[in-house]
Design a protein around this motif. Structure first.
Motif: not given
Length: 210
Positions: A58-61, A180-183
């Motif tokens: 998320d935005t806060q890491g 950010t969502f990574s697969l």
């Protein structure tokens, strides 16, 4: 809250083929871009099942990981790693947010969640509201906008140009927060047990607005 961030991420992914809404007129796509987008749509439509892992930042890491399972048409399961006990399950009749610790569930109608579009048999990215496109040697990025249950969402989908697989998406929600969502470790056309899409009928239904 994990469930809100997760619901937003799911909505972002599945805006893939939602009918376009009125926005500023984007530039006309080139013939080469149209051809590549159609190839990506066809490739992903041909994948009947998928399973793998995801990493959400998320935005806060803050980093959250989990596993996902998709079976077309209409079935999906996203499950966070411990200590979270939350997950989302769809069996084609709605999307349920499950809390296994509290033994609760709450539902969103199938026609109110953009996820339904990605779970259909045919994906058509050109039917989405593409507002920006960018390419590198390895990746194609498509930025889409659409109205979702949480408001106007912008999402940038990142595809590997060689494999045509979706590898990442970046969501900007109505409040401006970025996710950010990574697969990774994705396996395609695998056998998924029917029990993975089971919703325990004894779980207590709760109001999602509270």
């Amino acid at each position: 809250m994990i469930r809100r961030r997760f619901l937003a991420a799911v909505a972002a992914l599945l805006v893939l083929s939602v009918p376009a809404v009125a926005q500023d007129e984007p530039r006309r796509l080139t013939e080469e871009e149209v051809a590549l987008i159609n190839e990506i749509s066809a490739h992903n439509s041909a994948i009947r099942t998928m399973a793998g892992r995801f990493l959400q930042i998320d935005t806060q890491g803050n980093r959250i990981e989990g596993t996902f399972f998709i079976e077309r048409p209409g079935k999906v399961r996203f499950r966070y790693n411990p200590p979270s006990r939350e997950e989302i399950i769809s069996v084609g009749r709605g999307f349920y947010v499950i809390d296994r610790k509290e033994e609760t569930k709450y539902a969103y109608p199938q026609d109110k969640v953009p996820l339904r579009q990605f779970l259909e048999s045919d994906i058509d990215l050109l039917a989405a509201n593409i507002v920006a496109i960018d390419q590198s040697d390895a990746y194609l990025s498509l930025t889409l906008q659409d109205d979702t249950p949480v408001g106007l969402v912008s999402v940038t989908l990142v595809f590997d140009k060689d494999s045509k697989d979706l590898v990442q998406w970046v969501l900007v929600d109505p409040g401006g927060a970025e996710l950010t969502f990574s697969l990774y470790d994705v396996q395609k056309d695998v056998e998924i047990p029917k029990s993975y899409f089971y919703i325990d009928p004894t779980y207590r239904a709760v109001d999602p607005t509270k």
